[in-house]
Write an enzyme that holds these catalytic residues in place. Structure first.
Site: not given
Ligand code: NAD
Ligand code: BTL
Length: 505
Positions: A187, A395
């Site tokens: 997803k 962040e």
């Molecule tokens: N540690 C790592 O390796 C790494 C790598 C890349 C990004 N990130 C982190 O990702 C974040 C940015 O990405 P984002 O804005 O897409 O994050 P996000 O948490 O908003 O979304 C990530 C994913 O989770 C899904 N999602 C959202 N709500 C959900 C729920 N309630 N249940 C299940 N899935 C759900 C989203 O649709 C998306 O596919 C930043 O905080 C960044 O630091 C971490």
């Protein structure tokens, strides 16, 4: 490179074919560099998750697993290599789609596609090597017992990924999961799903057995949440924000479902006074302005030794002024747009709060004047920061670096560790012993010495504290999708002898 005249209109990739979403809804795809709507993606809901999980379950158990989950690693390796070859063939096209979807410079997107192909190849090799690691003996203290280890695929895995490196972050999960023999439902983020859907097309082209990889696009609450809570999903691997990670962990805990979480960060870069300033400035820029700062491990807290702080900042501003900010398709672009209007507003709010709290916007902080449309933000350098300010603690996920000075090594380490996060950290100094000391002292999963951000598929990736747990990449990435089974055999001809045999009378 010219943009394609039409973005492919894809369905959900389930059971090896394309399906329209059950409720028939679609989400617009907006090019963040132009604000134009360029296509749409399917919006999956719980009904589609049900179908995708069921397809993955069927694929896991089909013919007793002979064709996938229990097949020799070499069989799965062949498919992974074929995917890598297709990614290489389509590199320019995929990079273009990634840029149109996310706003990242085309050069960066092309580099990401190379990393995607390399990741599939790497896990193909590990899949092949897996068979040789089966039945590893365990040395026991009793000679009438023998024990060995089987490494088995965990089962059906749910892979939920973010938008900052859309296909690459998906690949970090898909490649090892498939190498291990799991079947998967991916997803991707609703903000950038195009290349992940193309991965579905590639799986169909290379003849990946139906249901081994299913790809459902849609909103987190509508498609991600039902996937995370599905009782027939055996593990969730998640990359995204700490807030969503917490929710996933709560959901998974109800079924004692294993999770691995790659979350956010607020990583420090410590620069000592014995460095070549321009070299260090370039790493500071790469550490926080690459991909417009939308990098989990961005070194967004810059700690400068007081003796060089002024000179360093003068050069940092000079270098920042020279970054080419443009449509990400333009040659030489080094700063594209951020991913969406929502992300743009969020970053701007961080900058205005920093100003209100008394910090100084030394450079940037606004939309570049020459770009009237698109979600572009200048590289931004913020000084006069206190450790209680939001800009120091949270962040931003944008091209915004905040700066503090230090006097001693001890003070630098204390400032570096002054965060709930623990993903990465970096130190730049010509004194390598000092760098080694600091790499031990920084509380994070990754430390860079004399650089910031380089990332290799062979080395473990992941965080401590609120940056999550579990490690991706390398052998650790494969272990994420393997369950370890002990098999212990009694091998003596003698009875065990704990109970007295019943009387024969
Ligand atoms: N540690 C790592 O390796 C790494 C790598 C890349 C990004 N990130 C982190 O990702 C974040 C940015 O990405 P984002 O804005 O897409 O994050 P996000 O948490 O908003 O979304 C990530 C994913 O989770 C899904 N999602 C959202 N709500 C959900 C729920 N309630 N249940 C299940 N899935 C759900 C989203 O649709 C998306 O596919 C930043 O905080 C960044 O630091 C971490
Ligand atoms: C490691 N990297 C930069 C590819 C992904 C983190 O956001």
């Amino acid at each position: 490179m010219a943009a394609p005249s039409a973005i492919p209109r894809r369905g959900l990739f389930i059971g090896g074919g394309w399906r329209e979403p059950s409720l028939g809804r679609r989400l617009p795809v907006v090019n963040p560099a132009t604000e134009a709507t360029i296509g749409d993606i399917p919006a999956a809901t719980a009904e589609d998750v049900e179908l995708a999980v069921s397809a993955a379950r069927d694929a896991f158990g089909r013919d007793g697993g002979r064709h996938w989950s229990r097949a020799p690693g070499a069989v799965r390796a062949k498919y992974l290599k074929a995917i890598a070859a297709k990614i290489k063939d389509k590199k320019s096209y995929l990079a273009l789609l990634e840029t149109l979807d996310s706003g990242k410079p085309l050069d960066e997107a092309a580099g990401d596609m190379e990393d995607v192909a390399a990741c599939f190849e790497y896990y193909a090799d590990l899949a092949e090597a897996l068979d040789g690691k089966q039945r590893a003996p365990i040395s026991l203290p009793m000679e009438n017992f023998e024990s060995y280890i089987l490494k088995e695929p965990i089962g059906v895995v749910g892979l939920i990924t973010p938008w900052n490196y859309p296909l690459l972050m998906a690949t970090w999960k898909v490649a090892p999961a498939l190498a291990a023999g799991c079947t998967a439902v991916l997803k991707p983020s609703e903000l950038a799903s195009l290349t992940c859907l193309e991965l579905g097309g590639i799986c169909a082209e290379i003849g990946l057995p139906p249901g081994v990889l299913n790809i459902i696009t849609g909103l987190g609450t509508e498609a991600g949440a039902p996937l995370a809570s599905h009782p027939h999903v055996d593990k969730i691997a998640f990359t995204g924000s700490t807030e969503t990670g917490k929710r996933i962990m709560i959901t998974a805990s109800q079924m004692v479902k294993p999770v691995s979480l790659e979350l956010g960060g607020k990583s420090p870069l410590i620069v000592f006074d014995d460095v070549d300033i321009d070299k260090a400035v370039e790493w500071a820029m790469f550490g926080c302005f690459a991909n417009a700062g939308q990098v989990c491990s961005a070194t967004s807290r810059l700690l400068l030794h007081e003796k060089i702080a002024k000179r360093f900042l003068d050069r940092l501003v000079a270098w920042a002024k020279s970054i080419k900010i443009s449509d990400p398709l333009e040659e030489g672009c080094r700063l594209g747009s951020v991913v969406s209007e929502g992300q743009y507003q969020k970053i701007m709010k961080f900058i205005s709060t920093a100003r209100c709290e008394g910090a100084t916007i030394l450079y940037g902080g606004a939309r570049p004047q020459h770009l009237k449309r698109g979600f572009f933000i200048e590289p931004t350098i913020i000084t006069n920061v206190s450790t209680s300010m939001q800009i120091w603690r949270e962040e931003v996920f944008g091209p915004v670096i905040c700066v503090k000075e230090f006097r001693t090594e001890c003070e630098a380490v204390e400032l570096a560790n002054d965060t709930h996060y623990g993903l990465a950290g970096a130190v730049i100094s010509n004194d390598l012993e000092r760098c080694e000391r600091i790499s031990k002292a920084i509380q994070s999963g990754i430390v860079w010495i004399n650089c910031s951000q380089p990332c290799f598929v062979q080395a473990p990736w992941g965080g401590n504290k609120r940056s999550g747990f579990g490690r991706e990449l390398g052998q650790w990435g494969l272990d994420n999708y393997l369950s370890v089974k002990q098999v212990t055999k009694y091998c003596s001809d003698e009875p065990y002898g704990w109970y007295r045999p019943p009387s024969k009378l």
